[in-house]
Design a protein around this motif. Structure first.
Motif, short mmCIF file in Angstrom:
data_model
loop_
_atom_site.label_atom_id
_atom_site.label_comp_id
_atom_site.label_asym_id
_atom_site.label_seq_id
_atom_site.Cartn_x
_atom_site.Cartn_y
_atom_site.Cartn_z
N LEU A 97 0.84 -1.20 -0.09
CA LEU A 97 0.01 -0.01 -0.01
C LEU A 97 0.79 1.12 0.16
CD1 LEU A 97 -1.85 -2.26 1.31
CD2 LEU A 97 -2.94 -0.52 2.50
N LEU A 98 1.06 2.02 -0.95
CA LEU A 98 1.47 3.29 -1.21
C LEU A 98 0.83 4.41 -1.01
CD1 LEU A 98 3.33 2.30 -4.35
CD2 LEU A 98 4.69 2.71 -2.12
N VAL A 99 0.96 5.41 0.21
CA VAL A 99 0.43 6.37 0.56
C VAL A 99 1.02 7.82 0.22
CG1 VAL A 99 -0.41 7.48 2.52
CG2 VAL A 99 -0.95 5.23 2.08
N ARG A 100 0.61 8.53 -0.40
CA ARG A 100 1.38 9.87 -0.61
C ARG A 100 1.21 10.68 0.78
NH1 ARG A 100 0.94 15.08 -4.88
NH2 ARG A 100 2.53 16.35 -3.77
N HIS A 101 1.99 11.47 1.19
CA HIS A 101 1.71 12.42 2.46
C HIS A 101 0.84 13.27 2.20
CE1 HIS A 101 3.52 15.93 0.60
NE2 HIS A 101 4.20 15.09 0.21
N GLY A 102 -0.20 13.73 3.35
CA GLY A 102 -1.11 15.00 2.98
C GLY A 102 -0.59 16.16 2.81
N LEU A 103 -1.73 16.99 2.42
CA LEU A 103 -1.12 18.44 2.15
C LEU A 103 -0.36 19.16 3.19
CD1 LEU A 103 -4.44 19.71 0.45
CD2 LEU A 103 -2.22 19.50 -0.72
N THR A 104 0.50 20.08 2.69
CA THR A 104 1.36 20.82 3.63
C THR A 104 1.53 22.25 3.00
OG1 THR A 104 3.38 20.95 2.26
CG2 THR A 104 2.84 18.82 3.57
N PRO A 105 1.84 23.38 3.74
CA PRO A 105 1.72 24.83 3.24
C PRO A 105 2.33 24.80 1.77
CG PRO A 105 2.05 24.69 5.60
CD PRO A 105 2.19 23.36 5.02
N LEU A 106 3.35 23.91 1.90
CA LEU A 106 4.11 24.15 0.37
C LEU A 106 3.68 23.25 -0.63
CD1 LEU A 106 7.71 24.19 1.91
CD2 LEU A 106 6.30 26.03 1.53
N GLU A 124 4.35 12.10 9.84
CA GLU A 124 2.94 12.29 10.40
C GLU A 124 1.79 11.72 9.74
OE1 GLU A 124 4.62 16.97 11.42
OE2 GLU A 124 3.16 16.64 9.98
N THR A 125 1.72 11.63 8.53
CA THR A 125 0.76 10.80 7.93
C THR A 125 0.91 9.25 7.98
OG1 THR A 125 0.96 12.11 5.88
CG2 THR A 125 -0.09 10.27 5.46
N ALA A 126 2.11 8.81 8.39
CA ALA A 126 2.02 7.25 8.64
C ALA A 126 1.82 7.19 10.33
CB ALA A 126 3.60 6.94 8.51
N GLY A 127 1.89 8.28 10.95
CA GLY A 127 1.75 8.29 12.36
C GLY A 127 0.17 8.26 12.44
N ALA A 128 -0.57 8.86 11.66
CA ALA A 128 -2.06 8.96 11.69
C ALA A 128 -2.54 7.38 11.62
CB ALA A 128 -2.63 9.85 10.64
N VAL A 129 -1.94 6.77 10.56
CA VAL A 129 -2.23 5.53 10.06
C VAL A 129 -2.04 4.51 11.16
CG1 VAL A 129 -1.91 3.52 8.73
CG2 VAL A 129 -1.94 5.75 7.70
N LEU A 147 2.57 -0.98 4.47
CA LEU A 147 2.23 0.39 3.87
C LEU A 147 3.43 1.24 3.76
CD1 LEU A 147 -0.69 2.59 4.57
CD2 LEU A 147 1.57 3.67 5.21
N VAL A 148 3.79 1.93 2.86
CA VAL A 148 4.86 2.67 2.81
C VAL A 148 4.28 4.19 2.36
CG1 VAL A 148 6.77 3.45 1.20
CG2 VAL A 148 6.48 0.99 1.88
N CYS A 149 4.55 5.22 3.33
CA CYS A 149 4.37 6.48 3.04
C CYS A 149 5.30 7.25 2.46
CB CYS A 149 3.72 7.12 4.19
SG CYS A 149 3.41 8.67 4.31
N HIS A 165 6.29 10.01 -1.29
CA HIS A 165 6.14 11.13 -2.02
C HIS A 165 5.71 10.83 -3.54
CE1 HIS A 165 8.45 13.31 1.33
NE2 HIS A 165 9.13 12.02 1.16
N GLY A 166 5.11 11.81 -3.97
CA GLY A 166 4.46 11.97 -5.47
C GLY A 166 5.44 11.21 -6.43
N ASP A 167 6.69 11.86 -6.66
CA ASP A 167 7.48 11.18 -7.65
C ASP A 167 8.12 9.74 -7.40
OD1 ASP A 167 7.07 13.39 -9.53
OD2 ASP A 167 9.12 14.29 -8.85
N ILE A 168 8.28 9.50 -5.94
CA ILE A 168 8.94 8.39 -5.72
C ILE A 168 7.63 7.18 -6.02
CG2 ILE A 168 9.38 6.98 -3.79
CD1 ILE A 168 11.65 9.09 -4.75
N ILE A 169 6.33 7.48 -5.61
CA ILE A 169 5.56 6.45 -5.82
C ILE A 169 5.05 6.35 -7.45
CG2 ILE A 169 2.99 6.16 -5.64
CD1 ILE A 169 3.39 7.85 -2.70
N LYS A 170 5.19 7.28 -8.17
CA LYS A 170 5.14 7.37 -9.78
C LYS A 170 6.10 6.51 -10.09
CE LYS A 170 4.40 11.26 -11.75
NZ LYS A 170 4.59 12.59 -11.89
#
Length: 222
Positions: free
Chosen positions: A5-14, A61-66, A147-149, A151-156
């Protein structure tokens, strides 16, 4: 078969206007925390043998929520090989500035030839991520999920490999914030079960299909 299961992190200010890369102390914002909590609740019933994260804060932080959404199970671990592409001198710059750089066209049309100044190439980033996936697949073993959390380019890049695509085609893949992508690895071939999934039922992932011979269903399956 081993299910990833590949999860991209949630939104950040950047997220969006800036190429954050390995910028330190980039945390989930309120939207990202809500996304992570919703995803965690949605997949809480999927048994996971391991939860692995990029070392960057937005992923941990995303993985911690999981992990927090589960009554029991593994604590998140970090693996630097799932970290963001090292964008070097591009790190922290606005995308509307980077689009004017000559390298931008290479990244878009011929990413396998793209090396970021002071950073790494996209090919190197894909290589390290795939090495990590193969090592974790062997560690997790068959008939289990992890599960692996990341980033976008890595998951792609991981998805492109699973589909047998050259890295030059990976820009055709979209992976949104807090999305779920699922790959099942068999002895014969990987199967892409989900891509950029932002909602919906996941009960089919609780008990992965039996067998690991890698045969694809003729006619598409039921």
């Amino acid at each position: 078969m081993t299910t990833l299961l590949l999860v991209r992190h949630g939104l950040t200010p950047l997220t969006g206007p800036v190429l954050a890369g390995w910028t330190p102390d980039v945390h989930l914002d309120e939207r990202g925390r809500a996304q992570a909590a919703a995803l965690a609740e949605r997949i809480a019933g999927v048994p996971l043998r391991a939860i692995v994260s990029s070392p960057l804060e937005r992923c941990t932080e995303t993985a911690g929520a999981v992990a927090a959404a589960r009554t029991s199970g593994p604590e998140p671990l970090t693996d630097e090989r799932f970290g963001e592409v090292r964008y070097g001198e591009w790190t922290g710059r606005r995308l509307d500035e980077l689009v004017k750089e000559p390298l931008w066209k290479v990244v878009q049309a011929h990413p396998s030839a793209a090396t970021f100044p002071g950073g790494e190439s996209l090919a190197e980033a894909q290589h390290r991520a795939l090495a990590a996936v193969r090592e974790w697949n062997a560690r997790i073993g068959p008939d289990a999920a992890y599960l692996v959390c990341s980033h976008g380019d890595i998951i792609k890049a991981i998805v492109a490999d699973a589909l047998g695509l050259h890295l030059d085609q990976f820009q055709r893949i979209t992976v949104g914030p807090a999305s779920l992508t699922v790959i099942s690895y068999t002895e014969l071939r990987p199967f892409l079960l989900r891509l950029n999934d932002a909602g919906g039922d996941v009960t089919d992932l609780v008990a992965p299909p039996a067998g690991d011979d890698g045969d694809a269903p003729v006619g598409g399956g039921a």
